[in-house]
Design a protein around this motif. Structure first.
Motif: not given
Lengths: 570, 184
Positions: A403-420
């Protein structure tokens, strides 16, 4: 006029009255009506009809006004019920708000209640384990409370009776300390849970880890379909009420079944004030009710009365039922009414992580989880504390989102969670020892909004509970470490008694009328046509989730009551 | 009637979940209110611009189109301490003032790069109010976005009625789901 009075009495006269429509009251209603008794069920709260009165059951998160969060005002007004894990926007309407029914805390006690048709059977965690003979033997073997007047053999057929109807999922594990029941197919393990179970079986002779036994229909039988109930759909939002009837509640199961007999009268908004005792007849003749809407006091009459008001409210009703014969509460010659209250110790837990099985995950949801039956002091005393604890256990694959930063990168991160990795968790469910110093009583001055005395709680943990917390933490630390779990964190939440929602006792069963309230048939020793079959009747608590035992005790007592009525003994 | 119920139950049980039987969906929809704003119209519009910078429209809707600014006001009004309303109002005023000071323009009329630059300044501000405002708004923007109908249906594919639990399934390489936007 005389005839008029007689007619009025007739109109308010039933064969049986059941006080309360929760998990045990529902069973009393079902069993008594099925046996032909015209039965009045009194419920202090409003009616909740299966499906139609579950207003949040089909709501998606975005359809809820605050997407599940509770408004600040509700949280501030409800410091007690607000602590309950299940109290949130989708379920708050099924919980009693703090101001609705005040009580006195001599010592802190978080009293969680559900005042509506179905009571807390809508809200329960649905875990259903049988007691074993070792549990019933507890008080006599270890020298606390009083000896149970019944044993496993007395209740086993009634466990079967209620399990078949309610629908219980579980695995036949063949354990002496946790007898098998009438099980529907068990829920699935995940890889880490299965692994932990295998590791514990290899390391310990006495610490099996089993799949939880729960009141969920995993494979409907004809008896469930006849109730209009269907297979559990794994939504795992049970506290909203289940439109499938996938889990057992009075609303989905026993109450509609009782209604089908044509013998049931269900009266919501009926706050029971007291039980009427007739000195000449030497028995109870009815119940005084305050209509919650009109505040009018009304009397209803019956040959037998089942008190299933929920453990502490059952104490309240009996304590408030005074007469010349029973100045200290109905049936209370012994003076033990309200005393020897106990509960379950849920204070401690442990969490950690596991870095194996990273190529596996889970799919769907499961309204249940693995269970570690009590392994301390089961067959003989072996620690410096009495009794022991069961434990819940579960593993979950964690999902991480950057959830770092904001903008398109944040949006992409939110759509692509990684399995821990996997998280692992456990919590304790400890037996507490009923003591004369843990009690409830009526306040001499304070009244509730219906003019009924407020109940005072003087219930607390003791040294035995503290020792048990410590032992749970040590043993689970050892077990989790042995399984290779990492980053272990033990906790003691120091939560108040009551928030476990397993309060029991005060109207205990026992062999001796001098030291107990109820006999082996759940009858008041000194007022035989009054039966108590909810948590109030528990002589000791053991570690099992209690509801299944209340159901079985209720069905057993109802069977006995009707037989006694036929013999004209009641 | 009871037979019908039983048969419906049976259909659900045997066939897995096809659709909810009528008796299972007759709950009451009344009482689900719509969103609610407490900000003045210009501040409401400014908050919409801010959340849109945090989660912008791409080939899928951004926070503004999904009404996240309305959600934030609802939560701030109903679920948070009254001081949160003040933080939100003050923070928005500061954002607008900074836009005027830096670019002599309103925040809404800045280009995308300028908006981003400006919010970066706010997020890294040494002024606790501004920093606190930004982290509060960002946190609630993520929450409002992730719990929106569009995202739960099309991005995260939340299953309301899974009908199953499988304990050990192989991890499969995740396909990009963000391109799936037929329901936009």
């Amino acid at each position: 006029m005389a005839n008029f009075a007689i007619d009025a009495v007739k109109a308010t006269t039933y064969d049986a009255i059941v006080i309360g429509s929760g998990i045990s009251g529902g069973w009393a209603a079902k069993e008594l009506t099925e046996k032909g008794l015209r039965t009045l069920v009194l419920e202090r709260g409003r009616d909740v009809k299966h499906v139609v009165d579950y207003p949040t059951t089909m709501l998606n998160t975005w359809e809820m006004e605050h997407r599940g969060q509770l408004p600040l005002g509700i949280r501030q007004e409800n410091p007690i019920v607000g602590k309950c894990y299940a109290f949130h926007e989708a379920s708050a309407h099924f919980f009693v708000k703090d101001a609705e029914h005040p009580y006195v805390q001599e010592k802190p006690f978080d009293w969680i209640r559900g005042y509506q048709v179905g009571g807390k059977s809508l809200l329960w965690a649905r875990q259903t384990q049988r007691w074993s003979q070792f549990d019933f033997d507890g008080p006599a073997r270890d020298g606390f409370a009083v000896e149970w007047p019944i044993g496993y053999a007395d209740i086993a057929p009634w466990y079967s009776h209620v399990e078949k109807f309610a629908g219980i999922t579980g695995n036949k594990d063949g354990l002496a300390q946790l007898p098998d029941g009438e099980f529907l197919p068990p829920h699935e393990w995940n890889c880490v849970e299965k692994y932990f179970s295998q590791q514990m079986a290899a390391k310990y002779k006495d610490r099996p880890v089993i799949m939880g036994r729960a009141a969920h229909i995993t494979q409907p039988q004809p008896i469930h379909l006849q109730q209009g109930r269907a297979k559990c759909q794994h939504r795992n939002i049970c506290v909203r009420g289940c439109p499938f009837g996938g889990y057992f509640s009075s609303n989905a199961s026993t109450l509609p079944w009782a209604a089908k007999t044509g013998k049931l009268t269900l009266r919501p908004h009926s706050v029971v004030h007291s039980i009427i005792y007739d000195e000449k007849k030497g028995k109870a003749t009815g119940v005084r009710v305050i209509d919650a809407n009109t505040k009018e006091m009304i009397e209803f009459y019956a040959r037998i009365i089942f008190v299933n008001a929920a453990a502490m409210n059952t104490n309240l009703v009996l304590l408030n039922s005074t007469s010349n014969r029973f100045p200290n509460g109905l049936g209370n010659d012994s003076g033990v009414l309200g005393k020897y209250v106990a509960f379950h110790n849920y204070r401690a837990g442990i969490s950690g992580e596991y870095d194996g099985f990273l190529d596996s995950t889970t799919e769907g949801r499961r309204p249940n989880g693995p269970y570690i039956p009590r392994f301390r002091n089961v067959f003989k005393q072996e620690t410096d504390f009495l009794r022991g604890y069961a434990a819940g256990f579960s593993a979950n694959r964690m999902s991480r989102t950057n959830q770092d930063g904001f903008g398109v990168d944040l949006k992409n991160s939110l759509a692509n969670p990684t399995l821990g990795g996997w998280s692992v968790n456990s919590h304790m469910m400890g037996e507490t020892i009923p003591k004369v110093t843990n009690f409830v009583a009526l306040d001499k001055d304070l009244k509730d909004p219906f003019g009924i005395p407020q109940i005072r709680f003087s219930v607390a943990y003791d040294d035995n509970d503290d020792k048990m917390v410590k032992d749970y933490q040590e043993q689970m630390m050892e077990m989790f470490t042995a399984a290779g779990f990492k980053n272990l964190r033990v906790r003691d939440e120091n939560r108040n008694p009551g928030i476990d929602i397993h309060e029991m006792g005060g109207v205990r069963m026992g062999k001796d009328p001098k030291t107990s309230m109820l006999n082996k048939w759940s009858q008041l020793h000194h007022c035989k046509n009054v039966f108590v079959t909810d948590g109030a009747s528990m002589t000791s608590t053991s570690t099992q989730n209690p509801s299944l035992t209340y159901m079985a005790l209720t069905a057993r007592a109802a069977d006995y009551a009707v037989k006694e009525m036929k013999k004209m003994n009641l | 009637m009871e037979r019908r119920k039983a048969l419906q139950s049976l259909a659900v049980a045997v066939g897995g979940l096809v659709s909810l039987p009528g008796w299972a969906s007759s709950w009451n929809r009344a009482g689900i209110p719509s969103g609610q704003s407490f900000l003045a119209p210009n501040a409401d519009a400014l908050l919409a611009e801010v959340v849109e910078v945090i989660i912008p429209t791409t080939d899928t809707p951004g926070a503004k189109a999904l009404g996240v600014h309305t959600f934030i006001q609802k939560i701030v009004t109903d679920c948070m301490e009254p001081s949160a309303q003040e933080s939100l109002t003050k923070g928005l005023t500061a954002v607008e003032a900074l836009a005027q000071k830096t670019y002599s323009k309103s925040f809404a009329s800045l280009d995308a790069a300028q908006k981003t630059e400006l919010l970066k300044t706010v997020s890294q501000s040494t002024e606790p109010d501004q920093k606190g405002f930004f982290s509060m708004v960002k946190g609630m923007t993520i929450q409002g976005y992730m719990t929106s109908e569009y995202v739960m249906n099309n991005i995260t594919h939340y299953e309301f009625v899974p009908g199953r639990y499988h304990g050990c399934v192989p991890v499969v390489a995740k396909n990009s789901t963000s391109k799936n936007q037929q329901n936009k």
